[in-house]
Design an enzyme around this catalytic site. Structure first.
Site, PDB file in Angstrom:
ATOM      1  N   ARG A  40     -44.387  40.400 -34.835  1.00 33.38           N
ATOM      2  CA  ARG A  40     -44.183  41.652 -35.558  1.00 33.38           C
ATOM      3  C   ARG A  40     -42.709  42.034 -35.665  1.00 33.38           C
ATOM      4  O   ARG A  40     -42.258  42.605 -36.648  1.00 33.38           O
ATOM      5  CB  ARG A  40     -44.953  42.768 -34.821  1.00 33.38           C
ATOM      6  CG  ARG A  40     -45.135  44.044 -35.561  1.00 33.38           C
ATOM      7  CD  ARG A  40     -46.191  44.907 -34.842  1.00 33.38           C
ATOM      8  NE  ARG A  40     -46.093  44.783 -33.392  1.00 33.38           N
ATOM      9  CZ  ARG A  40     -45.185  45.406 -32.617  1.00 33.38           C
ATOM     10  NH1 ARG A  40     -44.293  46.199 -33.165  1.00 33.38           N
ATOM     11  NH2 ARG A  40     -45.182  45.241 -31.308  1.00 33.38           N
ATOM     12  N   CYS A 149     -41.207  45.325  -8.671  1.00 26.60           N
ATOM     13  CA  CYS A 149     -40.147  46.288  -8.387  1.00 26.60           C
ATOM     14  C   CYS A 149     -40.296  47.016  -7.054  1.00 26.60           C
ATOM     15  O   CYS A 149     -39.298  47.397  -6.444  1.00 26.60           O
ATOM     16  CB  CYS A 149     -40.030  47.295  -9.524  1.00 26.60           C
ATOM     17  SG  CYS A 149     -41.566  48.108  -9.969  1.00 26.60           S
ATOM     18  N   HIS A 241     -37.410  53.535  -6.680  1.00 28.41           N
ATOM     19  CA  HIS A 241     -38.634  53.554  -5.890  1.00 28.41           C
ATOM     20  C   HIS A 241     -38.259  53.828  -4.437  1.00 28.41           C
ATOM     21  O   HIS A 241     -37.448  53.113  -3.847  1.00 28.41           O
ATOM     22  CB  HIS A 241     -39.350  52.205  -5.967  1.00 28.41           C
ATOM     23  CG  HIS A 241     -40.015  51.931  -7.281  1.00 28.41           C
ATOM     24  ND1 HIS A 241     -40.082  52.838  -8.309  1.00 28.41           N
ATOM     25  CD2 HIS A 241     -40.666  50.808  -7.738  1.00 28.41           C
ATOM     26  CE1 HIS A 241     -40.741  52.302  -9.332  1.00 28.41           C
ATOM     27  NE2 HIS A 241     -41.100  51.080  -9.009  1.00 28.41           N
TER      28      HIS A 241
END
Lengths: 350, 350, 350, 350
Positions: A40, A149, A241
């Site tokens: 796309r 992560c 985090h």
């Protein structure tokens, strides 16, 4: 000055792809030269194909590149993969078979026995799995992966503690919304809220940590025997985090001894002065209320893991809090550091 | 219809004081009749003395009351204490000595051996310490306390597990900003951030939980032998403390058995249909991503503790997430339920 | 006691649909008896078809209903429409043609000349357009609409000022995320951020306000001649649209006179004591820093518009801030109040 | 290389003081050599006196400086003032009298007729007021001020429109919490909320804008005749003030003409290539939903004002949205650019 090595990004239009584009700006060794995405987007200029989601402006050098299909061919040998898990298995393998070095942030190959899952400061020697990988797969190229992560924050904070004997780990994460990609978490779900669940995350933290901290045993990795139990939560934080960790250390070292281990920790990237290596992979913060994601995650270009509040644990032996930048040390920066490690080993070819 | 019992609030102008004022509106047994605060406020109408910090408008019935000094005298026998810790010890004792029933949310007396620290569903029998209290102190009145706002969530979620034998608990909190009072946490410190430290909170969670879950042994409480280790964090949530819990249960029950224990849990307030008692003190939510503070904390008037995500723990035996409304079940509602328990025991006098 | 009138909801699984389900709980006149949604949901129990996005639990009475296709037939005569704009035109017309009273929150028919766009306190008389609607369309049923969620706040705050002659209005909105439905605004787009654009919103505020405040002229509405200029912004607020308003009043009344107009404002719903009518449609708050969405939007069941900070404007004549609950007074509650108005006019039939 | 000019900061421990310390790091002309604060801090190392509130770490070069009392004497000639308004009048005057160049961010002297209120790109020529200042006050030094943080965004966005004739301005701000200092706004007041009031802010925006855009008339400034009306709001954003602006331009230029004016705007700092000058003071963003504070405020080191969404206004003639970084372009960066302007004029002495 040596010419820079051309690099491409697979899945360049998504959030992690954009983070690769940003992180590679001005890289001294690698030059962003190729961007691959879905059919796309192929054929469009990157500026048209990828609405820029990061703070600041899209780098000019990327904006003008034409997005290509994710098929081996004209792509550079070195490719960073930010492919969606739904398609990464097949595409990464096709590129590896065709001779590309695929340095992947996708989860698909992380737990394959012949694919290195590497944090350069922690287990650089796991790259030796590549010999087994070539033997088994017959690829001309290779696949190297970095962890999830939240795993990377936990694993890097545990690595300095290996000499004490890690036996058991209970970890609770407070994860930033940027870890979920775009559009990711709906604002109605997370504004002034906590979501106490992230699909698949706890399993990844448990298994990946054991592999990363595992020992190389010939052509395979023996996972760390320690039990790891994770509670994963999403909180309304943009980047970074936070992980609270209770750990049982066999040697029952004193708190000062453990702190010294954090502060003295260093690894291959620091020894070799890899371009994206932080001065120290783990920085201990002495302030009572740090580290904090909003204030600390982006320091040192987002490549440092910060640890604080080390103290005794009434249940296991020690406890502390760790913090890392999830889209840098936990994604794009992690992969780029892996590529730098590969290059320092002579594994990127001439 | 019996006349309602007059009640007062010590420290009525602060945040917890306001929560008492709000929670007591329309109470079927207790009628808010007296408001005490610092000398600075005394003599003013409550509407002038206390800028209203809660959502909605100050209740009309309170707005017109004149704030009094916190000195025994004209105050009603039943007093809810929202005193600041800096002054609570002396003032609460003065009122108790003068014959008042001080139902306190302040931390000062919680760990005194002769002061009941009560969650009515969990340890209603600890009220028997009042005999010892009277004996030792010689007060005509009494002091009864409720736990810290994060303790109550942990303790209520652990109470159903007592039959299995609780041996060790590792808990991480994600605490709402309303727990810090007003002005409390600066917005610059918590917007899109986590603060991994709350002064004194971890100690309170550890010690208070052991006392609440401890066994009455004659004129004292034998603390629960289980080790409790807490990591306390502030997150940008308005109301509702979330706690992730890993627990080791001696009996190693199956997950379904533990879930049934949560679901079947009930206590004295439910048996006696105390006005502020929730239908069930602990509600287990089966959805994968619940409970959530923004969506669940205020349900059931904020008096229920919600538990979810029960599963096995690779380190201890089980893990789950718990949630409670910190300013209601963790403060004003807790104290009012304690007063209801006292009344149901005939301890409020005529 | 008279039997309640059965009501249905078109588009019951979306956010606005859920708000209808919630708002109708315990309604004294209307009984939720039918839920329509897309083919994908039809045939399922509502509890399965609609993951509940609102705070608290899905009402039990709705959870057990079977979701139907949105086709006329077994549906009750009275239908609230929460249809998505992409499909509302056709479906609402089909139901109106088939004899249903469609009380719609969708934008599709609002600006049709023969469709009343009604805020009952402001322009109840616009229901007379229904005669023209029936004449033109030949429908056995009817369509009545309520305005966009930000329009209603502006229009209700302007209505009391009509006697002074409204000539020009400049309004800036600070709109809550719940106005965008689910998943709506991505958390990465709005956390600690402002988005200074909402597609189509400014046009709606300008045109709808002119129609609502317009005068009925025979079989049509003559729009208010005043110019309206809007700046629409999304802010990280859960519920409640705040609007700053500068207005030019022809009569140049004093500030006290304008404030008295706000305070004295009342309308048909108050006169007829409609069940969802607030005691006063517009409440003026004298505090310097109010109204505020987090503290005030949900007061009075979310049906009141709050106004504050009235003062002179150096450019137009007056300025103030207004606030309303966007999903209640700006959506579900608005439509239910419209249905109550219809019933009080005898327009819902027996 | 020329030696750098030593500079000090008055009020160095507060939020704005810390922003000066941060912004001056690595400055090519000015060297941070002196830090002044209240008596309470004097004598301590800066690292002890000032808990660092900004993201990242306190600059090492500042951490080791000893904080001094704010009394003329050993301080460098060039002083940036971040004094609290309660004490700034007296202290700034004392330093100016003693020969210091006080480049102040405090509000106290901004509206004094003989004190330049300068945005270097907009009204550099207002520095000529310094002649009058010296004549009137008899100071050996000088005071130069920069505007309030929301004023600077409005004034810089209006400056390019002066050629069209600015007649009337209605502005609504959405201001970041960092504008209120530390501890500033309580998190309970602003989490998921809007506060529609900031004390004194609207007056400052109105008066300061007229002075900045006013014409120098001999020894004084003739304020801009245009009326300015402001609505000031606090929103839960960390950095970056957003302002919606409706403006009446006498010349009624076309939208494209106005946009070209924004894009072509430049000033003295750009001509002289002052170190802190952005490449373009005003950048027009063509995207439909920009600028946004979280994504754009910190671009270009926080010194650019971003404008977007220019369109016709139905009430005045044009409308747009503007954004600037409130603690950089609106405070520390503004003052440093003023000092650079002074230096480029030879006004800092040798």
């Amino acid at each position: 000055m040596k010419p820079r090595i051309e690099a491409g990004v697979l899945g360049a239009t998504g959030m992690v792809g954009q983070q690769f584009v940003e992180f590679l700006q001005g890289h001294p060794w690698f030059e962003l030269a190729w961007l691959g995405a879905s059919d796309r987007s192929a054929g469009k200029k990157y500026a048209e194909a990828a609405p820029w989601r990061l703070a600041g402006a899209m780098p000019d050098s990327a904006a003008g590149l034409t997005v290509e299909e994710c098929k081996p061919g004209a792509a550079p040998r070195l490719l960073f993969s930010a492919m969606d898990a739904a398609v990464a298995t097949e595409i990464e393998r096709a590129f590896a078979a065709a001779g590309h070095i695929v340095v992947s942030n996708s989860r698909n190959h992380r737990m394959e026995p012949d694919v290195p899952l590497v944090v350069p400061e922690v287990n650089a020697e796991h790259l030796q799995l590549l010999t087994e990988q070539r033997r088994r797969r017959g690829w001309r190229g290779r696949i190297v992966t970095n962890p999830n992560c939240s795993t990377v924050v936990l694993a890097m904070s545990l690595a300095p503690l290996r000499p004490f004997g890690i036996r058991r780990v209970v970890a609770t994460t407070l994860q930033a919304i940027s870890g979920a990609g775009y559009p990711g978490v709906a604002s109605l779900d997370i504004t002034a809220n906590v979501i106490p669940f992230i699909a698949g995350e706890e399993e990844k933290m448990q298994q990946e940590t054991q592999k990363i901290l595992g020992a190389l045993a010939g052509n395979r990795v023996e996972p760390l025997a320690a039990c790891v139990s994770a509670h994963c939560n999403r909180v309304p934080v943009l980047n970074g985090h936070t992980v609270t960790v209770s750990v049982e250390l066999e040697g029952r070292p004193g708190v000062e001894e453990v702190r010294a281990a954090f502060e003295g920790f260093s690894g291959v990237p620091q020894q070799r002065r890899l371009p994206s290596a932080p001065a120290r992979p783990v920085v201990y913060m002495a302030e009572a209320d740090r580290p904090q994601p909003q204030r600390d995650a982006a320091r040192d270009r987002g490549m440092t893991v910060f640890v604080g509040r080390l103290r005794e644990c009434a249940v296991l032996t020690h406890k502390y809090v760790a913090l890392g930048h999830n889209t840098i040390r936990g994604a794009a920066g992690a992969a780029v550091l892996n590529a730098e490690l590969l290059h320092s080993e002579g594994l990127l070819g001439s």
